[in-house]
Design a protein around this motif. Structure first.
Motif, PDB file in Angstrom:
ATOM      1  N   ARG A   1       0.837  -1.215   0.000  1.00 42.98           N
ATOM      2  CA  ARG A   1       0.000   0.000   0.000  1.00 42.98           C
ATOM      3  C   ARG A   1       0.864   1.254   0.000  1.00 42.98           C
ATOM      4  NH1 ARG A   1      -5.450  -0.022   3.259  1.00 42.98           N
ATOM      5  NH2 ARG A   1      -6.452   0.258   1.261  1.00 42.98           N
ATOM      6  N   ALA A   2       1.986   1.207   0.706  1.00 45.74           N
ATOM      7  CA  ALA A   2       2.880   2.366   0.765  1.00 45.74           C
ATOM      8  C   ALA A   2       3.826   2.420  -0.426  1.00 45.74           C
ATOM      9  CB  ALA A   2       3.688   2.348   2.055  1.00 45.74           C
ATOM     10  N   ASN A   3       4.164   1.261  -0.973  1.00 48.09           N
ATOM     11  CA  ASN A   3       5.114   1.151  -2.088  1.00 48.09           C
ATOM     12  C   ASN A   3       4.542   0.214  -3.148  1.00 48.09           C
ATOM     13  OD1 ASN A   3       7.458   2.484  -0.569  1.00 48.09           O
ATOM     14  ND2 ASN A   3       6.898   0.801   0.773  1.00 48.09           N
ATOM     15  N   PRO A   4       3.610   0.692  -3.972  1.00 54.50           N
ATOM     16  CA  PRO A   4       2.882  -0.207  -4.877  1.00 54.50           C
ATOM     17  C   PRO A   4       3.747  -0.949  -5.891  1.00 54.50           C
ATOM     18  CG  PRO A   4       2.044   2.052  -5.029  1.00 54.50           C
ATOM     19  CD  PRO A   4       3.157   2.055  -4.061  1.00 54.50           C
ATOM     20  N   LYS A   5       4.876  -0.385  -6.278  1.00 52.89           N
ATOM     21  CA  LYS A   5       5.677  -1.020  -7.325  1.00 52.89           C
ATOM     22  C   LYS A   5       6.874  -1.790  -6.792  1.00 52.89           C
ATOM     23  CE  LYS A   5       4.233   2.286 -10.745  1.00 52.89           C
ATOM     24  NZ  LYS A   5       4.579   3.235 -11.756  1.00 52.89           N
ATOM     25  N   ALA A   6       7.060  -1.828  -5.490  1.00 51.36           N
ATOM     26  CA  ALA A   6       8.216  -2.507  -4.910  1.00 51.36           C
ATOM     27  C   ALA A   6       7.797  -3.793  -4.202  1.00 51.36           C
ATOM     28  CB  ALA A   6       8.915  -1.579  -3.917  1.00 51.36           C
ATOM     29  N   GLU A   7       8.735  -4.727  -4.155  1.00 55.94           N
ATOM     30  CA  GLU A   7       8.492  -5.957  -3.414  1.00 55.94           C
ATOM     31  C   GLU A   7       8.820  -5.724  -1.947  1.00 55.94           C
ATOM     32  OE1 GLU A   7      10.215  -9.549  -4.805  1.00 55.94           O
ATOM     33  OE2 GLU A   7       9.938  -9.013  -6.894  1.00 55.94           O
ATOM     34  N   ALA A   8       8.114  -6.424  -1.082  1.00 55.70           N
ATOM     35  CA  ALA A   8       8.363  -6.272   0.352  1.00 55.70           C
ATOM     36  C   ALA A   8       9.757  -6.793   0.694  1.00 55.70           C
ATOM     37  CB  ALA A   8       7.311  -7.019   1.151  1.00 55.70           C
ATOM     38  N   PRO A   9      10.530  -6.022   1.433  1.00 59.73           N
ATOM     39  CA  PRO A   9      11.875  -6.468   1.821  1.00 59.73           C
ATOM     40  C   PRO A   9      11.797  -7.462   2.978  1.00 59.73           C
ATOM     41  CG  PRO A   9      11.419  -4.352   2.807  1.00 59.73           C
ATOM     42  CD  PRO A   9      10.229  -4.697   1.942  1.00 59.73           C
ATOM     43  N   ASP A  10      12.968  -7.916   3.411  1.00 59.56           N
ATOM     44  CA  ASP A  10      13.014  -8.777   4.586  1.00 59.56           C
ATOM     45  C   ASP A  10      12.487  -8.009   5.789  1.00 59.56           C
ATOM     46  OD1 ASP A  10      14.122 -10.846   3.142  1.00 59.56           O
ATOM     47  OD2 ASP A  10      16.176 -10.255   3.603  1.00 59.56           O
ATOM     48  N   TRP A  11      11.868  -8.708   6.689  1.00 65.58           N
ATOM     49  CA  TRP A  11      11.301  -8.070   7.867  1.00 65.58           C
ATOM     50  C   TRP A  11      11.508  -8.969   9.072  1.00 65.58           C
ATOM     51  CZ3 TRP A  11       7.251 -10.690  10.211  1.00 65.58           C
ATOM     52  CH2 TRP A  11       6.662 -11.706   9.453  1.00 65.58           C
ATOM     53  N   SER A  12      11.394  -8.379  10.237  1.00 67.71           N
ATOM     54  CA  SER A  12      11.524  -9.140  11.478  1.00 67.71           C
ATOM     55  C   SER A  12      10.471  -8.648  12.459  1.00 67.71           C
ATOM     56  CB  SER A  12      12.920  -8.978  12.074  1.00 67.71           C
ATOM     57  OG  SER A  12      13.146  -7.623  12.408  1.00 67.71           O
ATOM     58  N   MET A  13      10.189  -9.462  13.471  1.00 64.53           N
ATOM     59  CA  MET A  13       9.194  -9.059  14.455  1.00 64.53           C
ATOM     60  C   MET A  13       9.490  -9.715  15.791  1.00 64.53           C
ATOM     61  SD  MET A  13       5.766 -11.202  13.697  1.00 64.53           S
ATOM     62  CE  MET A  13       5.736 -12.979  13.871  1.00 64.53           C
ATOM     63  N   PHE A  14       9.001  -9.102  16.855  1.00 63.00           N
ATOM     64  CA  PHE A  14       8.996  -9.744  18.158  1.00 63.00           C
ATOM     65  C   PHE A  14       7.767  -9.271  18.913  1.00 63.00           C
ATOM     66  CE2 PHE A  14      11.381  -5.885  18.896  1.00 63.00           C
ATOM     67  CZ  PHE A  14      10.994  -5.456  20.149  1.00 63.00           C
ATOM     68  N   GLU A  15       7.267 -10.145  19.776  1.00 63.60           N
ATOM     69  CA  GLU A  15       6.036  -9.844  20.511  1.00 63.60           C
ATOM     70  C   GLU A  15       6.353  -8.969  21.714  1.00 63.60           C
ATOM     71  OE1 GLU A  15       1.982 -12.065  22.042  1.00 63.60           O
ATOM     72  OE2 GLU A  15       3.705 -13.279  21.467  1.00 63.60           O
ATOM     73  N   VAL A  16       5.506  -7.966  21.928  1.00 62.87           N
ATOM     74  CA  VAL A  16       5.666  -7.069  23.067  1.00 62.87           C
ATOM     75  C   VAL A  16       4.395  -7.102  23.919  1.00 62.87           C
ATOM     76  CG1 VAL A  16       7.326  -5.522  21.956  1.00 62.87           C
ATOM     77  CG2 VAL A  16       4.893  -5.076  21.701  1.00 62.87           C
ATOM     78  N   ALA A  17       4.547  -6.691  25.183  1.00 62.27           N
ATOM     79  CA  ALA A  17       3.404  -6.599  26.081  1.00 62.27           C
ATOM     80  C   ALA A  17       2.476  -5.490  25.595  1.00 62.27           C
ATOM     81  CB  ALA A  17       3.880  -6.308  27.502  1.00 62.27           C
ATOM     82  N   LEU A  18       1.253  -5.460  26.100  1.00 66.38           N
ATOM     83  CA  LEU A  18       0.269  -4.494  25.614  1.00 66.38           C
ATOM     84  C   LEU A  18       0.682  -3.043  25.859  1.00 66.38           C
ATOM     85  CD1 LEU A  18      -3.122  -6.206  26.411  1.00 66.38           C
ATOM     86  CD2 LEU A  18      -1.841  -6.150  24.275  1.00 66.38           C
ATOM     87  N   GLY A  19       1.516  -2.798  26.843  1.00 66.90           N
ATOM     88  CA  GLY A  19       2.008  -1.441  27.088  1.00 66.90           C
ATOM     89  C   GLY A  19       3.127  -1.049  26.147  1.00 66.90           C
ATOM     90  N   ASN A  20       3.631  -1.979  25.354  1.00 67.01           N
ATOM     91  CA  ASN A  20       4.700  -1.781  24.386  1.00 67.01           C
ATOM     92  C   ASN A  20       5.993  -1.290  25.044  1.00 67.01           C
ATOM     93  OD1 ASN A  20       5.912  -1.799  21.846  1.00 67.01           O
ATOM     94  ND2 ASN A  20       5.396   0.329  21.482  1.00 67.01           N
ATOM     95  N   ASN A  21       6.197  -1.610  26.323  1.00 67.44           N
ATOM     96  CA  ASN A  21       7.408  -1.176  26.995  1.00 67.44           C
ATOM     97  C   ASN A  21       8.349  -2.322  27.346  1.00 67.44           C
ATOM     98  OD1 ASN A  21       5.809  -2.329  28.937  1.00 67.44           O
ATOM     99  ND2 ASN A  21       6.082  -0.713  30.445  1.00 67.44           N
ATOM    100  N   GLN A  22       7.948  -3.563  27.052  1.00 66.18           N
ATOM    101  CA  GLN A  22       8.784  -4.721  27.323  1.00 66.18           C
ATOM    102  C   GLN A  22       8.300  -5.909  26.498  1.00 66.18           C
ATOM    103  OE1 GLN A  22       8.413  -5.724  31.475  1.00 66.18           O
ATOM    104  NE2 GLN A  22       6.241  -5.264  31.489  1.00 66.18           N
ATOM    105  N   SER A  23       9.180  -6.900  26.378  1.00 65.49           N
ATOM    106  CA  SER A  23       8.777  -8.096  25.639  1.00 65.49           C
ATOM    107  C   SER A  23       7.784  -8.898  26.474  1.00 65.49           C
ATOM    108  CB  SER A  23      10.007  -8.956  25.325  1.00 65.49           C
ATOM    109  OG  SER A  23      10.509  -9.541  26.510  1.00 65.49           O
ATOM    110  N   VAL A  24       7.077  -9.800  25.836  1.00 63.58           N
ATOM    111  CA  VAL A  24       6.095 -10.631  26.518  1.00 63.58           C
ATOM    112  C   VAL A  24       6.780 -11.516  27.560  1.00 63.58           C
ATOM    113  CG1 VAL A  24       4.468 -12.541  26.180  1.00 63.58           C
ATOM    114  CG2 VAL A  24       4.410 -10.595  24.672  1.00 63.58           C
ATOM    115  N   GLU A  25       7.964 -12.024  27.221  1.00 63.70           N
ATOM    116  CA  GLU A  25       8.697 -12.874  28.155  1.00 63.70           C
ATOM    117  C   GLU A  25       9.051 -12.108  29.429  1.00 63.70           C
ATOM    118  OE1 GLU A  25       9.659 -12.524  24.882  1.00 63.70           O
ATOM    119  OE2 GLU A  25       8.799 -14.405  24.176  1.00 63.70           O
ATOM    120  N   GLN A  26       9.508 -10.855  29.291  1.00 69.04           N
ATOM    121  CA  GLN A  26       9.827 -10.041  30.470  1.00 69.04           C
ATOM    122  C   GLN A  26       8.576  -9.788  31.305  1.00 69.04           C
ATOM    123  OE1 GLN A  26      11.538  -6.665  28.433  1.00 69.04           O
ATOM    124  NE2 GLN A  26      13.559  -7.117  29.257  1.00 69.04           N
ATOM    125  N   ALA A  27       7.472  -9.472  30.651  1.00 64.78           N
ATOM    126  CA  ALA A  27       6.220  -9.189  31.363  1.00 64.78           C
ATOM    127  C   ALA A  27       5.750 -10.420  32.125  1.00 64.78           C
ATOM    128  CB  ALA A  27       5.154  -8.711  30.389  1.00 64.78           C
TER     129      ALA A  27
END
Length: 126
Positions: free
Chosen positions: A59-85
């Protein structure tokens, strides 16, 4: 427990967090809107993060392929990872009961499982 991969049972919220040079970090919040109390047939929604990242990027880049991406889960407050919480969580219990175990569904590949009335949040870097 029945699994469903339809996104219409879910709410997806995407918020920009930061941009570091070429990398952009987004906060992706996944919510399963199924009601666990009224519905006898519980439906766990599975959402493909590969599909979701591709849609967001195209949607942001209609003519480009999506690059590599990474993710990690965070707590609902977005201030720490789920494991820490979870490690800081108190096991509240009465005198005659044991603490309820915290169980998470196992995700596979890039599919994220979200139980009825559950919210999960991820920081995705593209």
């Amino acid at each position: 427990m029945q699994f469903n991969s339809l996104i219409d049972l879910s709410k997806v919220v995407v918020l920009p967090l930061r941009k570091d040079g070429e990398k952009t970090t987004l906060l992706v919040r996944l919510e399963n809107l199924e009601n666990a109390f009224d519905d006898k047939k519980l439906i766990t929604t599975e959402i493909s993060m590969d599909w979701l990242v591709q849609k967001i990027y195209s949607r942001a880049n209609p003519k480009a392929e999506a690059p590599d991406w990474s993710m990690f889960e965070v707590a609902l407050g977005n201030n720490q990872s789920v494991e820490q919480a979870q490690s800081k969580r108190r096991a509240w219990k009465g005198e005659d009961e044991s603490p309820a175990p915290v169980t998470r569904l196992v995700d596979h590949d890039s599919f994220i499982a979200v139980r009825p009335m559950e919210i999960r949040q991820f920081q995705v870097t593209i």
